[in-house]
Scaffold this motif. Structure first.
Motif, PDB file in Angstrom:
ATOM      1  N   ARG A 156       0.848  -1.198   0.000  1.00 18.52           N
ATOM      2  CA  ARG A 156       0.000   0.000   0.000  1.00 18.52           C
ATOM      3  C   ARG A 156       0.878   1.240   0.000  1.00 18.52           C
ATOM      4  N   LEU A 157       0.382   2.278  -0.615  1.00 17.41           N
ATOM      5  CA  LEU A 157       1.082   3.560  -0.642  1.00 17.41           C
ATOM      6  C   LEU A 157       0.198   4.596   0.032  1.00 17.41           C
ATOM      7  N   ILE A 158       0.676   5.150   1.126  1.00 15.72           N
ATOM      8  CA  ILE A 158      -0.075   6.132   1.895  1.00 15.72           C
ATOM      9  C   ILE A 158       0.301   7.525   1.397  1.00 15.72           C
ATOM     10  N   VAL A 159      -0.707   8.340   1.177  1.00 12.71           N
ATOM     11  CA  VAL A 159      -0.527   9.656   0.573  1.00 12.71           C
ATOM     12  C   VAL A 159      -0.069  10.718   1.572  1.00 12.71           C
ATOM     13  N   ARG A 160       0.645  11.715   1.074  1.00 10.45           N
ATOM     14  CA  ARG A 160       1.031  12.903   1.840  1.00 10.45           C
ATOM     15  C   ARG A 160       0.276  14.091   1.242  1.00 10.45           C
ATOM     16  N   PRO A 161      -0.969  14.316   1.682  1.00  5.91           N
ATOM     17  CA  PRO A 161      -1.834  15.305   1.029  1.00  5.91           C
ATOM     18  C   PRO A 161      -1.305  16.736   1.045  1.00  5.91           C
ATOM     19  N   ARG A 162      -0.712  17.157   2.128  1.00  3.33           N
ATOM     20  CA  ARG A 162      -0.236  18.538   2.197  1.00  3.33           C
ATOM     21  C   ARG A 162       0.836  18.796   1.141  1.00  3.33           C
ATOM     22  N   ALA A 189       8.517  10.681  -2.475  1.00  6.13           N
ATOM     23  CA  ALA A 189       8.291  11.995  -1.866  1.00  6.13           C
ATOM     24  C   ALA A 189       6.805  12.209  -1.563  1.00  6.13           C
ATOM     25  N   LEU A 190       5.936  11.632  -2.378  1.00 10.48           N
ATOM     26  CA  LEU A 190       4.495  11.841  -2.229  1.00 10.48           C
ATOM     27  C   LEU A 190       3.785  10.751  -1.440  1.00 10.48           C
ATOM     28  N   PHE A 191       4.358   9.558  -1.455  1.00 14.79           N
ATOM     29  CA  PHE A 191       3.682   8.408  -0.865  1.00 14.79           C
ATOM     30  C   PHE A 191       4.641   7.610   0.011  1.00 14.79           C
ATOM     31  N   ILE A 192       4.122   7.071   1.094  1.00 14.24           N
ATOM     32  CA  ILE A 192       4.883   6.232   2.009  1.00 14.24           C
ATOM     33  C   ILE A 192       4.474   4.788   1.751  1.00 14.24           C
ATOM     34  N   LYS A 193       5.446   3.925   1.510  1.00 16.35           N
ATOM     35  CA  LYS A 193       5.161   2.510   1.264  1.00 16.35           C
ATOM     36  C   LYS A 193       5.043   1.777   2.588  1.00 16.35           C
ATOM     37  N   ILE A 194       3.977   0.981   2.716  1.00 15.31           N
ATOM     38  CA  ILE A 194       3.826   0.129   3.896  1.00 15.31           C
ATOM     39  C   ILE A 194       3.457  -1.274   3.445  1.00 15.31           C
ATOM     40  N   ARG A 195       3.807  -2.243   4.261  1.00 17.62           N
ATOM     41  CA  ARG A 195       3.455  -3.623   3.953  1.00 17.62           C
ATOM     42  C   ARG A 195       1.981  -3.850   4.249  1.00 17.62           C
ATOM     43  N   GLU A 196       1.382  -4.768   3.499  1.00 16.49           N
ATOM     44  CA  GLU A 196      -0.029  -5.104   3.679  1.00 16.49           C
ATOM     45  C   GLU A 196      -0.300  -5.709   5.048  1.00 16.49           C
ATOM     46  N   SER A 197       0.611  -6.535   5.522  1.00 17.09           N
ATOM     47  CA  SER A 197       0.395  -7.177   6.817  1.00 17.09           C
ATOM     48  C   SER A 197       1.652  -7.015   7.661  1.00 17.09           C
ATOM     49  N   LEU A 198       1.462  -6.940   8.939  1.00 18.12           N
ATOM     50  CA  LEU A 198       2.578  -6.809   9.866  1.00 18.12           C
ATOM     51  C   LEU A 198       2.858  -8.143  10.515  1.00 18.12           C
ATOM     52  N   SER A 199       4.127  -8.423  10.747  1.00 21.16           N
ATOM     53  CA  SER A 199       4.487  -9.675  11.392  1.00 21.16           C
ATOM     54  C   SER A 199       4.072  -9.644  12.849  1.00 21.16           C
ATOM     55  N   GLU A 200       4.007 -10.805  13.477  1.00 19.71           N
ATOM     56  CA  GLU A 200       3.652 -10.892  14.890  1.00 19.71           C
ATOM     57  C   GLU A 200       4.673 -10.176  15.748  1.00 19.71           C
ATOM     58  N   GLU A 201       5.957 -10.200  15.332  1.00 27.03           N
ATOM     59  CA  GLU A 201       7.001  -9.517  16.082  1.00 27.03           C
ATOM     60  C   GLU A 201       6.744  -8.008  16.123  1.00 27.03           C
ATOM     61  N   THR A 202       6.348  -7.470  14.993  1.00 29.76           N
ATOM     62  CA  THR A 202       6.083  -6.028  14.917  1.00 29.76           C
ATOM     63  C   THR A 202       4.898  -5.653  15.790  1.00 29.76           C
ATOM     64  N   LEU A 203       3.861  -6.488  15.752  1.00 34.73           N
ATOM     65  CA  LEU A 203       2.669  -6.202  16.535  1.00 34.73           C
ATOM     66  C   LEU A 203       2.943  -6.287  18.035  1.00 34.73           C
ATOM     67  N   ALA A 204       3.867  -7.163  18.425  1.00 32.45           N
ATOM     68  CA  ALA A 204       4.180  -7.343  19.827  1.00 32.45           C
ATOM     69  C   ALA A 204       5.040  -6.219  20.384  1.00 32.45           C
TER      70      ALA A 204
END
Length: 80
Positions: free
Chosen positions: A2-8, A64-79
């Motif tokens: 997913r690519l999250i937008v930077r609207p400003r 510069a305009l979009f932040i890339k994030i993974r679709e799912s987070l690992s259990e380690e990240t969530l913990a």
């Protein structure tokens, strides 16, 4: 991915380049509604193809305009 937008930043760059919502939509190859939503933050993500065309229209790198994030987070990240 997913690519999250930077609207400003999108708003500022459109102003710098003198691009209207209509003209930006034409350059990106998408609807005015999509541009309005991304520009206002009403829509927070988009796909890589739209992001690449948007970045090209605003003469910046996609990262510069979009932040890339993974679709799912690992259990380690969530913990953490």
């Amino acid at each position: 991915m997913r690519l999250i937008v930077r609207p400003r930043l999108i708003r500022q760059l459109m102003e710098v380049h003198g691009l209207s919502i209509q003209r930006t939509a034409e350059l990106v190859g998408t609807s005015k509604t999509t541009i309005e939503q991304l520009r206002s933050g009403q829509r927070i993500d988009t796909d890589e193809k739209v992001a690449a065309r948007f970045a090209q229209a605003l003469q910046v790198e996609s990262d510069a305009l979009f932040i890339k994030i993974r679709e799912s987070l690992s259990e380690e990240t969530l913990a953490a």
